[in-house]
Each structure stands twice: as structure tokens, then as C-alpha cells.
Write an enzyme that holds these catalytic residues in place. Structure first.
Site, PDB file in Angstrom:
ATOM      1  N   SER A  20      -4.006   2.784  35.948  1.00 45.98           N
ATOM      2  CA  SER A  20      -4.547   2.043  34.797  1.00 45.98           C
ATOM      3  C   SER A  20      -5.847   2.671  34.298  1.00 45.98           C
ATOM      4  O   SER A  20      -6.387   2.255  33.279  1.00 45.98           O
ATOM      5  CB  SER A  20      -4.785   0.567  35.158  1.00 45.98           C
ATOM      6  OG  SER A  20      -5.623   0.445  36.285  1.00 45.98           O
ATOM      7  N   HIS A 153       2.640 -22.799  -5.365  1.00 44.51           N
ATOM      8  CA  HIS A 153       3.883 -22.013  -5.547  1.00 44.51           C
ATOM      9  C   HIS A 153       3.605 -20.716  -6.309  1.00 44.51           C
ATOM     10  O   HIS A 153       4.507 -20.196  -6.960  1.00 44.51           O
ATOM     11  CB  HIS A 153       4.962 -22.811  -6.287  1.00 44.51           C
ATOM     12  CG  HIS A 153       5.134 -24.211  -5.783  1.00 44.51           C
ATOM     13  ND1 HIS A 153       6.044 -24.557  -4.808  1.00 44.51           N
ATOM     14  CD2 HIS A 153       4.477 -25.361  -6.099  1.00 44.51           C
ATOM     15  CE1 HIS A 153       5.960 -25.864  -4.570  1.00 44.51           C
ATOM     16  NE2 HIS A 153       5.011 -26.366  -5.331  1.00 44.51           N
ATOM     17  N   SER A 274      -3.241   8.077  -5.324  1.00 46.30           N
ATOM     18  CA  SER A 274      -1.880   8.541  -5.061  1.00 46.30           C
ATOM     19  C   SER A 274      -1.840  10.055  -5.232  1.00 46.30           C
ATOM     20  O   SER A 274      -2.509  10.605  -6.107  1.00 46.30           O
ATOM     21  CB  SER A 274      -0.908   7.874  -6.029  1.00 46.30           C
ATOM     22  OG  SER A 274       0.271   8.650  -6.147  1.00 46.30           O
ATOM     23  N   LYS A 280      -3.213   5.944 -10.297  1.00 45.15           N
ATOM     24  CA  LYS A 280      -3.173   4.911  -9.256  1.00 45.15           C
ATOM     25  C   LYS A 280      -4.495   4.758  -8.518  1.00 45.15           C
ATOM     26  O   LYS A 280      -5.184   5.726  -8.230  1.00 45.15           O
ATOM     27  CB  LYS A 280      -2.091   5.231  -8.212  1.00 45.15           C
ATOM     28  CG  LYS A 280      -0.672   5.124  -8.702  1.00 45.15           C
ATOM     29  CD  LYS A 280      -0.254   3.701  -9.051  1.00 45.15           C
ATOM     30  CE  LYS A 280      -0.122   2.790  -7.841  1.00 45.15           C
ATOM     31  NZ  LYS A 280       1.047   3.137  -7.020  1.00 45.15           N
ATOM     32  N   GLU A 287      -4.268  -3.804   2.232  1.00 40.87           N
ATOM     33  CA  GLU A 287      -2.903  -3.757   2.791  1.00 40.87           C
ATOM     34  C   GLU A 287      -2.932  -3.527   4.298  1.00 40.87           C
ATOM     35  O   GLU A 287      -2.109  -4.080   5.035  1.00 40.87           O
ATOM     36  CB  GLU A 287      -2.101  -2.651   2.103  1.00 40.87           C
ATOM     37  CG  GLU A 287      -1.787  -2.989   0.662  1.00 40.87           C
ATOM     38  CD  GLU A 287      -1.209  -1.806  -0.093  1.00 40.87           C
ATOM     39  OE1 GLU A 287      -0.070  -1.895  -0.537  1.00 40.87           O
ATOM     40  OE2 GLU A 287      -1.905  -0.778  -0.239  1.00 40.87           O
ATOM     41  N   LYS A 322      -4.699  -5.686  29.884  1.00 42.56           N
ATOM     42  CA  LYS A 322      -5.824  -5.114  29.145  1.00 42.56           C
ATOM     43  C   LYS A 322      -5.463  -4.408  27.822  1.00 42.56           C
ATOM     44  O   LYS A 322      -6.144  -4.638  26.808  1.00 42.56           O
ATOM     45  CB  LYS A 322      -6.624  -4.182  30.075  1.00 42.56           C
ATOM     46  CG  LYS A 322      -7.445  -5.001  31.095  1.00 42.56           C
ATOM     47  CD  LYS A 322      -7.986  -4.189  32.248  1.00 42.56           C
ATOM     48  CE  LYS A 322      -6.995  -3.897  33.333  1.00 42.56           C
ATOM     49  NZ  LYS A 322      -6.477  -5.074  34.077  1.00 42.56           N
TER      50      LYS A 322
HETATM   51  N1  ARG Z   1      -5.933  -1.960  38.334  1.00 35.76           N
HETATM   52  C1  ARG Z   1      -5.614  -3.269  38.786  1.00 35.76           C
HETATM   53  C2  ARG Z   1      -5.456  -4.221  37.594  1.00 35.76           C
HETATM   54  O1  ARG Z   1      -5.949  -3.909  36.557  1.00 35.76           O
HETATM   55  C3  ARG Z   1      -6.668  -3.801  39.705  1.00 35.76           C
HETATM   56  C4  ARG Z   1      -6.184  -4.827  40.656  1.00 35.76           C
HETATM   57  C5  ARG Z   1      -5.345  -4.204  41.710  1.00 35.76           C
HETATM   58  N2  ARG Z   1      -4.939  -5.190  42.661  1.00 35.76           N
HETATM   59  C6  ARG Z   1      -3.942  -4.969  43.505  1.00 35.76           C
HETATM   60  N3  ARG Z   1      -3.626  -5.944  44.285  1.00 35.76           N
HETATM   61  N4  ARG Z   1      -3.290  -3.840  43.527  1.00 35.76           N
HETATM   62  O2  ARG Z   1      -4.827  -5.250  37.690  1.00 35.76           O
END
Ligand code: ARG
Length: 458
Positions: A20, A153, A274, A280, A287, A322
Site C-alpha cells: 500500500s 421544469h 476548440s 467556440k 463541465e 484510502k
Molecule cells: N497497510 C495496512 C492498511 O492500510 C496497515 C495495517 C496492516 N494490518 C495488518 N493486520 N496487516 O490497512
């Protein structure tokens, strides 16, 4: 970091799917802050010796300097930001680094880091919302008297003022801000010290870390603490609703900037040309705000579906929490800034707006109201009489107030000379002075209240 019980290292695909760090390196400031709070507490509680706690604290500071200068290194073997920091710390201070992870787990660590990040994101969203609100209120004050058609409307309904129309969006953003504020209030509990899932046997002080990180209190249940992502969902749903509001304003700008409407000229700096049609000028920023709203809603849905059906406590699915939050935050920030720029820089074509209001029979309701008020007709009958007058004006291709009195009286003899005062668009908007109505005097009151409220924020 965890290889003790394993006979061989992870397959290449395991390293890749597991890593990650490519995205959670965005949490590095939060990770260092949470680790500093944790080690200070471990030192104060006598769980880690004072000199080790100090060495760890200083090492974390040096890591912060290095990351700020050179960025965060991306090594998939170290999986995530937490292990990246810990391994760098070991390089810097040696074996004492291993004491930092006493009485915590990456599960409570990531929950804490991410909360801190979302808390900042909420504050940034609020600041951007205030900036857009200010732009709207300033333009609304400027155009408290500018008459335009109000639509239902998308058909001309009744005249309104442009100031009133802009203040409608101020209200939407006010609710958006209160949703973000609710999210922030609910987020205000610190999961650090919940450890892997069950709490810890070490004599930690969770009040101390909560306070050090600016939270009101520690969370109450360790299982919930490591598996809860409501704070991220609260942020995303608030962002999604805000994005929906922005998409409606964006759509109106696109419509108003079109040649048949001609209600607004958007700033050149926020438009594009454009490559083939030299005449244009395209409202691309509007948009894209409209388009981004779809992606932001998608981010909210993505995390909801990720969380659906997960058993307690932590599962690795939750690592996917995330990217949608980071993406939504970026898109929302851009959208709010682009919208503020468009509202600030828009040139409203007030003559064209007034003309559109005058030619759409927008004061038909005023004629009906006049018949009720001045000639004593029941509203249903007045509605019918007015319909006949609109039909006649339409046949002749003229505005209602261009019909001669004799023709109006041929429709209903109770119509008198005074009716013409009710038929102007200015008289129409001025008459709608009920609380929250479109009358210029009312709009000015709302603008003054809004300015005072925004002043108090600053
Ligand atoms: N990189 C992990 C996450 O974002 C951290 C937590 C990892 N926990 C685990 N039990 N492997 O969720």
C-alpha cells in the site's frame, strides 16, 4: 518485519497486491505524529526507558526532515508507510527502534493516521467551501436587483433576482459545511492503543496519546476502533453531497453560457477553445466540475461496498479505504476552487436575463394574484382569466403588459388600469417579500446575514 514463522518470502504477485506504500505514503506526516505521541506516552508510563524514547523521538524527527526533502521511498517489501518508517528508524538509531511498536499494532496505527488525515481533509474542504460561499455572497449582493427568469421544469415560471438564485447555492454549501462539521465531531476519538484488536496488557495511557494528537478522548471499544471506517465514509458522503450541489451549479453555468441563453460569460482563464471551430469558447471547467461529481460519488460507493459485510475486526480489504478518500479529496478541492474562480470571474448578462424574464410571461401569476387581490376573484377563476390573457399575448407575439386595456377587459371586465403596475418584472420580484422570498430587500437581508456569519468564521 513479520517473517519469523515463514519458510519462504512472498511471491512477486503477493508483494505487489499487498503493497500500500504507493498510496499510503501520503500518510507520512500523520504516521510520524502518531508515533511520536505513542513513544512519548511509552516513556512517560515507564514502558520504554527514557533514553530509548528520546532516541526514537529524535529519529522520527530526522525521518520527517528526510521525507520532506526527498519524498518517501517506495519499497514494496516494506508494504506500507508504517513499516517504511520503522525500518528507516532502525537504520538511524539501531535496535532501540524496535521498542516503538510496543503496545500497538499497525491496525490501531493506520486507524489513527487515517483519522488524522481525514481531519485535515475536512478542514481543507471547509476552507474551500468558505471561499466559494464568499464568492457567491459577494456576487449576490451585487445582483440583488438583477431580474432573471426563475424556472420550474426549466420553463419560465416567475421572475426572480440573480442574487436570490446565487444565494440558493450559498444555502446548499452551508448545509455541506455542517455535514463536514458533524463528520469532524464524530471523528474526534483516538483509536491508538487499541492495538491489534483486543487492547494491550501494557499499562498505557490512552488519554495522553488522545490529547497529544488533538482528539477529545480515546475510543471506547478496541474491536470497533480497528475496524471502524465510518469517519472516512462520513467524509465521503459529505463530499458526495457537496459534489452534487456543485454539479447543479456547474450545469446552470453551462446552460447559461450557451448562446440561446446568453445569461453569462465565463472568465477566459477558466474556459477553453476548440481546435477546429474558431468561434467556440467552451465552459470546460464547469463541465469538469459536473463530471467530477460522478467520480466523487463513485468514491463514496466504492468504500461503502468495500466495508459491506466485513467481519470484526481488521481485514486487509480495509487497506483499500484510502485511495477513494484521497481521490475524492483531490477532486473536491479542484472543483471548489474552479467554481469559486468561475463565480468570481463571471460576467452576468443582466440585460439579457431581464429580457428573458419579460418575454416568458413570467408575471402571469402576478396578474392572477392582482385579480384575486384587487378584483376579488377566487384564485381558480383568476388562473383561468390569466390563461386567456397569456393565450392572446402569445397569439400576438407580445408581452402581457403590451396588451391594451380594452383587450384585457374583453377577457374580463373586472380588469382595471392598475393591473399594469403588477405586470412589470420589477414589481413582481419586489412583491415577493415573504421571508426567504426573492424581493431585492429580502435578498439584501440574507446577504447581510451571510456576510456576518462568514465574518464570524474568519
Ligand atoms: N497497510 C495496512 C492498511 O492500510 C496497515 C495495517 C496492516 N494490518 C495488518 N493486520 N496487516 O490497512
Amino acid at each position: 518485519m513479520w517473517g519469523g514463522r515463514f519458510g519462504e518470502g512472498p511471491a512477486a504477485i503477493m508483494r505487489e497486491i499487498n503493497a500500500s506504500i504507493p498510496f499510503d505514503k501520503a500518510l507520512w506526516r500523520q504516521d510520524l505524529a502518531a508515533s511520536k505521541a505513542h513513544v512519548a506516552m511509552l516513556g512517560a508510563c515507564g514502558i520504554v526507558a527514557g533514553e530509548d524514547a528520546l532516541a526514537i523521538e529524535q529519529g522520527l524527527s530526522r525521518i520527517g526532515e528526510a521525507f520532506a526533502a526527498e519524498g518517501v521511498p517506495e519499497n514494496w517489501d516494506l508494504e506500507d508507510i508504517h513499516m517504511t518508517v520503522e525500518s528507516r528508524l532502525a537504520e538511524l538509531i539501531g535496535p532501540a527502534a524496535g521498542r516503538l511498536h510496543t503496545a500497538r499494532s499497525r491496525n490501531d496505527q493506520v486507524a489513527t493516521d487515517f483519522r488524522l488525515w481525514v481531519r485535515d481533509a475536512i478542514d481543507q474542504a471547509d476552507a474551500a467551501l468558505i471561499a466559494l460561499q464568499k464568492a457567491l455572497v459577494n456576487r449576490a449582493g451585487e445582483h440583488a436587483d438583477s431580474v432573471m427568469p426563475g424556472f420550474t421544469h426549466l420553463q419560465t415560471a416567475q421572475p426572480v433576482t440573480l442574487g436570490h438564485h446565487l444565494m440558493a447555492y450559498y444555502e446548499m454549501l452551508r448545509r455541506d459545511r455542517s455535514r463536514f462539521a458533524d463528520a469532524r465531531a464524530r471523528l474526534d476519538e483516538c483509536p491508538l492503543g487499541s492495538a491489534a484488536l483486543a487492547g494491550t496488557g501494557f499499562p498505557i495511557d490512552r488519554e495522553m496519546t488522545a490529547q497529544a494528537l488533538g482528539f477529545a478522548r480515546p475510543t471506547a471499544n478496541s474491536l470497533d476502533s480497528v475496524s471502524d471506517r465510518d469517519f472516512a465514509l462520513d467524509y465521503l458522503t459529505a463530499a458526495a453531497q457537496c459534489a452534487l450541489h456543485l454539479s447543479r451549479l456547474a450545469e446552470e453555468l453551462v446552460l447559461w453560457a450557451s448562446q440561446p441563453f446568453g445569461f453569462v460569460r465565463l472568465p477566459d482563464a477558466l474556459s477553453t477553445g476548440s481546435s477546429i471551430m474558431p468561434q467556440k469558447k467552451n465552459p470546460d471547467a464547469a463541465e469538469l466540475v459536473r463530471g467530477h461529481s460522478g467520480r466523487i460519488v463513485g468514491c463514496a460507493v466504492a468504500l461503502m461496498v468495500t466495508m459491506k459485510g466485513l467481519p470484526l475486526a481488521y481485514s486487509k480489504d480495509m487497506q483499500d479505504d484510502k485511495p477513494p478518500v484521497f481521490e475524492a479529496h483531490g477532486l473536491l478541492g479542484l472543483s471548489l476552487a474552479a467554481m469559486a474562480g468561475m463565480i468570481e470571474g463571471a460576467t452576468f448578462q443582466t440585460a439579457r436575463m431581464r429580457q428573458a424574464a419579460e418575454f416568458g410571461y413570467a408575471t402571469a401569476t402576478d396578474l392572477a394574484d392582482w385579480l384575486v387581490r384587487e378584483a376579488g376573484l377566487p384564485f381558480r377563476e383568476a388562473h383561468h382569466v390569466t390563461g386567456a390573457a397569456v393565450k392572446l399575448a402569445e397569439q400576438r407575439g407580445v408581452a402581457l403588459e403590451a396588451l391594451p386595456l380594452a383587450d384585457l377587459q374583453a377577457i374580463d371586465p373586472r380588469i382595471g388600469e392598475g393591473v399594469y403596475r403588477a405586470l412589470s418584472v420589477d414589481a413582481s420580484v419586489a412583491s415577493r417579500a415573504s421571508h426567504g422570498g426573492t424581493a431585492p430587500a429580502e435578498v439584501r437581508k440574507r446577504v447581510a446575514e451571510a456576510l456576518a456569519a462568514l465574518e464570524n468564521e474568519a
